[in-house]
Design a protein around this motif. Structure first.
Motif, PDB file in Angstrom:
ATOM      1  N   ALA A  73     -15.762 -38.668  -5.001  1.00 13.81           N
ATOM      2  CA  ALA A  73     -16.607 -37.637  -4.336  1.00 13.81           C
ATOM      3  C   ALA A  73     -17.419 -37.851  -2.894  1.00 13.81           C
ATOM      4  O   ALA A  73     -18.127 -37.518  -2.539  1.00 13.81           O
ATOM      5  N   PHE A  74     -17.866 -39.953  -3.118  1.00 10.67           N
ATOM      6  CA  PHE A  74     -17.703 -39.571  -1.424  1.00 10.67           C
ATOM      7  C   PHE A  74     -17.022 -39.414  -0.040  1.00 10.67           C
ATOM      8  O   PHE A  74     -17.286 -39.068   1.078  1.00 10.67           O
ATOM      9  N   SER A  75     -15.834 -39.318  -0.250  1.00 13.27           N
ATOM     10  CA  SER A  75     -15.300 -38.751   0.834  1.00 13.27           C
ATOM     11  C   SER A  75     -14.908 -38.129   1.545  1.00 13.27           C
ATOM     12  O   SER A  75     -14.612 -37.538   2.418  1.00 13.27           O
ATOM     13  N   ALA A  76     -15.699 -36.809   0.959  1.00 12.88           N
ATOM     14  CA  ALA A  76     -15.611 -35.179   0.873  1.00 12.88           C
ATOM     15  C   ALA A  76     -16.711 -35.383   2.286  1.00 12.88           C
ATOM     16  O   ALA A  76     -16.527 -34.698   2.756  1.00 12.88           O
ATOM     17  N   TYR A  77     -17.966 -35.859   2.456  1.00 10.61           N
ATOM     18  CA  TYR A  77     -18.781 -36.451   2.652  1.00 10.61           C
ATOM     19  C   TYR A  77     -18.727 -36.993   3.771  1.00 10.61           C
ATOM     20  O   TYR A  77     -18.826 -36.824   5.075  1.00 10.61           O
ATOM     21  N   ALA A  78     -17.859 -37.924   3.889  1.00 10.50           N
ATOM     22  CA  ALA A  78     -17.254 -39.077   4.585  1.00 10.50           C
ATOM     23  C   ALA A  78     -16.199 -38.741   5.650  1.00 10.50           C
ATOM     24  O   ALA A  78     -16.742 -38.786   6.770  1.00 10.50           O
ATOM     25  N   LYS A  79     -15.809 -37.808   4.998  1.00  6.12           N
ATOM     26  CA  LYS A  79     -14.759 -37.007   5.885  1.00  6.12           C
ATOM     27  C   LYS A  79     -15.244 -36.194   7.184  1.00  6.12           C
ATOM     28  O   LYS A  79     -15.262 -36.185   8.467  1.00  6.12           O
ATOM     29  N   GLU A  80     -16.052 -35.354   6.436  1.00  3.34           N
ATOM     30  CA  GLU A  80     -17.046 -34.340   7.561  1.00  3.34           C
ATOM     31  C   GLU A  80     -18.742 -35.359   8.262  1.00  3.34           C
ATOM     32  O   GLU A  80     -18.698 -34.294   9.489  1.00  3.34           O
ATOM     33  N   GLY A  81     -18.345 -35.973   8.235  1.00  3.65           N
ATOM     34  CA  GLY A  81     -19.704 -36.527   8.786  1.00  3.65           C
ATOM     35  C   GLY A  81     -20.730 -37.133   8.563  1.00  3.65           C
ATOM     36  O   GLY A  81     -22.053 -37.579   8.740  1.00  3.65           O
ATOM     37  N   THR A  82     -21.363 -36.398   7.006  1.00  2.00           N
ATOM     38  CA  THR A  82     -22.507 -36.299   6.714  1.00  2.00           C
ATOM     39  C   THR A  82     -23.180 -37.993   5.932  1.00  2.00           C
ATOM     40  O   THR A  82     -22.363 -38.722   5.301  1.00  2.00           O
ATOM     41  N   PRO A  83     -23.935 -38.950   6.066  1.00  2.00           N
ATOM     42  CA  PRO A  83     -24.431 -39.765   5.601  1.00  2.00           C
ATOM     43  C   PRO A  83     -24.502 -39.638   4.385  1.00  2.00           C
ATOM     44  O   PRO A  83     -25.015 -38.636   4.110  1.00  2.00           O
ATOM     45  N   ILE A  84     -24.193 -40.795   3.768  1.00  2.00           N
ATOM     46  CA  ILE A  84     -24.841 -40.830   1.675  1.00  2.00           C
ATOM     47  C   ILE A  84     -25.991 -41.619   2.332  1.00  2.00           C
ATOM     48  O   ILE A  84     -25.567 -42.897   1.770  1.00  2.00           O
ATOM     49  N   LEU A  85     -26.190 -41.580   0.867  1.00  2.00           N
ATOM     50  CA  LEU A  85     -27.394 -42.706  -0.065  1.00  2.00           C
ATOM     51  C   LEU A  85     -27.152 -42.701  -1.235  1.00  2.00           C
ATOM     52  O   LEU A  85     -27.499 -41.603  -2.374  1.00  2.00           O
ATOM     53  N   TYR A  86     -26.162 -43.308  -1.953  1.00  2.00           N
ATOM     54  CA  TYR A  86     -25.963 -43.835  -3.666  1.00  2.00           C
ATOM     55  C   TYR A  86     -27.436 -44.432  -4.175  1.00  2.00           C
ATOM     56  O   TYR A  86     -26.697 -45.662  -3.899  1.00  2.00           O
ATOM     57  N   LEU A  87     -28.020 -44.170  -5.263  1.00  2.00           N
ATOM     58  CA  LEU A  87     -28.830 -45.004  -6.296  1.00  2.00           C
ATOM     59  C   LEU A  87     -27.895 -45.577  -7.593  1.00  2.00           C
ATOM     60  O   LEU A  87     -28.088 -44.394  -7.935  1.00  2.00           O
ATOM     61  N   ALA A  88     -27.937 -46.297  -7.406  1.00  2.00           N
ATOM     62  CA  ALA A  88     -27.298 -47.094  -8.406  1.00  2.00           C
ATOM     63  C   ALA A  88     -27.735 -48.083  -9.944  1.00  2.00           C
ATOM     64  O   ALA A  88     -28.827 -48.575  -9.309  1.00  2.00           O
ATOM     65  N   PHE A  89     -27.703 -47.317 -11.335  1.00  2.00           N
ATOM     66  CA  PHE A  89     -28.028 -47.871 -11.669  1.00  2.00           C
ATOM     67  C   PHE A  89     -28.241 -49.905 -12.088  1.00  2.00           C
ATOM     68  O   PHE A  89     -26.944 -50.379 -11.431  1.00  2.00           O
ATOM     69  N   GLU A 117     -24.312 -45.689   1.894  1.00  2.00           N
ATOM     70  CA  GLU A 117     -25.632 -46.433   1.736  1.00  2.00           C
ATOM     71  C   GLU A 117     -25.814 -46.639   0.273  1.00  2.00           C
ATOM     72  O   GLU A 117     -26.167 -45.945  -0.583  1.00  2.00           O
ATOM     73  N   VAL A 118     -25.336 -47.825  -0.458  1.00  2.00           N
ATOM     74  CA  VAL A 118     -25.800 -48.169  -1.882  1.00  2.00           C
ATOM     75  C   VAL A 118     -26.673 -49.129  -2.169  1.00  2.00           C
ATOM     76  O   VAL A 118     -26.343 -50.434  -2.240  1.00  2.00           O
ATOM     77  N   ILE A 119     -27.640 -48.205  -2.924  1.00  2.00           N
ATOM     78  CA  ILE A 119     -28.109 -49.482  -3.424  1.00  2.00           C
ATOM     79  C   ILE A 119     -28.679 -49.843  -4.820  1.00  2.00           C
ATOM     80  O   ILE A 119     -28.399 -48.244  -5.812  1.00  2.00           O
ATOM     81  N   ASP A 120     -28.795 -51.011  -5.229  1.00  2.00           N
ATOM     82  CA  ASP A 120     -28.782 -51.076  -6.247  1.00  2.00           C
ATOM     83  C   ASP A 120     -30.444 -50.637  -6.903  1.00  2.00           C
ATOM     84  O   ASP A 120     -31.253 -51.726  -6.679  1.00  2.00           O
ATOM     85  N   THR A 121     -30.191 -50.185  -7.972  1.00  2.00           N
ATOM     86  CA  THR A 121     -31.841 -49.606  -8.250  1.00  2.00           C
ATOM     87  C   THR A 121     -32.935 -50.592  -8.815  1.00  2.00           C
ATOM     88  O   THR A 121     -34.007 -50.794  -9.289  1.00  2.00           O
ATOM     89  N   LEU A 122     -31.814 -51.807  -9.537  1.00  2.00           N
ATOM     90  CA  LEU A 122     -32.768 -52.743 -10.854  1.00  2.00           C
ATOM     91  C   LEU A 122     -32.734 -51.686 -11.522  1.00  2.00           C
ATOM     92  O   LEU A 122     -34.316 -52.674 -12.617  1.00  2.00           O
ATOM     93  N   ALA A 123     -32.694 -50.665 -12.048  1.00  2.00           N
ATOM     94  CA  ALA A 123     -33.772 -49.398 -12.712  1.00  2.00           C
ATOM     95  C   ALA A 123     -32.527 -48.354 -13.712  1.00  2.00           C
ATOM     96  O   ALA A 123     -31.623 -48.802 -13.821  1.00  2.00           O
ATOM     97  N   ALA A 124     -33.484 -47.958 -14.521  1.00  2.00           N
ATOM     98  CA  ALA A 124     -32.999 -47.310 -14.987  1.00  2.00           C
ATOM     99  C   ALA A 124     -32.937 -46.253 -16.013  1.00  2.00           C
ATOM    100  O   ALA A 124     -34.615 -46.204 -15.599  1.00  2.00           O
ATOM    101  N   SER A 125     -32.708 -45.201 -16.097  1.00  2.00           N
ATOM    102  CA  SER A 125     -33.520 -44.070 -16.783  1.00  2.00           C
ATOM    103  C   SER A 125     -34.434 -43.317 -15.651  1.00  2.00           C
ATOM    104  O   SER A 125     -34.016 -43.101 -14.543  1.00  2.00           O
ATOM    105  N   LEU A 126     -35.466 -42.814 -16.055  1.00  2.62           N
ATOM    106  CA  LEU A 126     -36.395 -41.979 -15.349  1.00  2.62           C
ATOM    107  C   LEU A 126     -36.553 -43.197 -14.132  1.00  2.62           C
ATOM    108  O   LEU A 126     -37.137 -42.721 -13.559  1.00  2.62           O
ATOM    109  N   GLY A 127     -36.730 -44.623 -13.884  1.00  2.00           N
ATOM    110  CA  GLY A 127     -37.107 -45.192 -13.449  1.00  2.00           C
ATOM    111  C   GLY A 127     -36.172 -44.496 -11.731  1.00  2.00           C
ATOM    112  O   GLY A 127     -36.687 -45.140 -11.043  1.00  2.00           O
ATOM    113  N   GLU A 128     -34.419 -44.993 -12.096  1.00  2.00           N
ATOM    114  CA  GLU A 128     -33.850 -44.645 -11.971  1.00  2.00           C
ATOM    115  C   GLU A 128     -33.966 -43.513 -10.935  1.00  2.00           C
ATOM    116  O   GLU A 128     -33.484 -43.014 -10.194  1.00  2.00           O
TER     117      GLU A 128
END
Length: 286
Positions: A73-89, A117-128
């Protein structure tokens, strides 16, 4: 698009909303009765099917998003230079966050100039899910990835997450709650209110006798110390209770908008049918 936003299926976002707002969803999987089910896409498992199976005695388990899924999922955007923000469970509740960080390091070896950038949301469901909504607002308002990340990291410790479950057996079975807590909660129609604490752990907050009193206590907890004017309500096949809670929240000063959505299958498999949840943002850290 200044940066690409990703989150996972535990955020319980509406898939069409995610598509319309260019949010990538990565799906955890569910195993039940010897069969594996997807939680994202047109052939995903539905909550109604899952609950029907659980009520018949099925014991679903869930699997985290693996490193390979993240890398793809990430590689396609990394390859083209688009920054990525991932919000994790929440990293306390799943290994999905760890999988994302491993994939990030692998991709950076191949594309050293990539920004992930990977953020640990410390959240679940609609909080995330609410954090994903805020990220979309920031991106669409022209905010940079750094600005969006700073905004989200400010909200994360102030996010309030409350769950009123109908049967604690499911949380005990999945290891999210101790056996002793589940047994005590099942006695005399006690309905414990649970919340995600400062570490992202799901822990008992209070105990009430009966669902109505439980809902009242959940409302009282969720409506204190409010900062944001938006609240969110999620439910596992109990839309009437969700609408009742919505009306109460809208009558509260400081709340202008309440978003109601069903709990997704991953969260439902752990908390069980009949669960009601509410999410707000307070002025102070949890």
């Amino acid at each position: 698009m200044s940066f690409k936003i990703f989150t996972d299926s535990t955020a319980d976002l509406d898939e069409q909303w995610a598509i319309d707002n260019q949010v990538g969803l990565l799906g955890l999987s569910i195993e039940m009765d010897g069969q594996a089910y997807k939680t994202v896409g047109p052939d995903r498992i539905t909550n109604s099917f899952l609950i029907e199976k659980m009520q018949a005695g099925a014991k679903p388990t869930t699997s985290q998003v693996n490193v390979g899924q993240f890398e793809e999922a990430f590689s396609a955007y990394a390859k083209e230079g688009t920054p990525i923000l991932y919000l994790a469970f929440s990293s306390v509740l799943s290994g999905t966050y760890q999988s994302a960080t491993i994939a990030r390091e692998m991709i950076l070896e191949k594309y050293p100039d990539a920004r992930i950038e990977v953020i640990d949301t410390l959240a679940a469901s609609l909080g995330e899910g609410y954090l994903a909504m805020l990220a979309v607002e920031a991106r669409d308002a022209g905010k940079s990835l750094d600005e969006a990340k700073a905004l989200l990291e400010d909200v994360v410790p102030r996010l309030r997450t409350y769950f009123l479950v109908d049967d604690l057996y499911h949380l005990m079975r999945g290891g999210r709650l101790s056996k002793s807590s589940a047994i005590i909660g099942s006695l005399a129609n006690i309905k414990p209110l649970l919340w995600l604490d400062t570490e992202g752990k799901l822990v008992p907050l209070s105990k009430t006798r009966g669902r109505k009193k439980g809902m009242k206590e959940m409302f009282n907890q969720a409506s204190q110390d409010l900062d944001h004017t938006t609240a969110l309500v999620a439910h596992a096949e109990d839309p009437e209770a969700a609408e009742s809670l919505k009306e109460q929240l809208l009558a509260k000063d400081g709340i202008d908008k309440v978003i109601v959505l069903p709990l997704g299958p991953v969260i439902t498999s752990h908390v069980g049918p009949g669960t009601l949840a509410v999410f707000t943002v307070g002025n102070q850290a949890r």
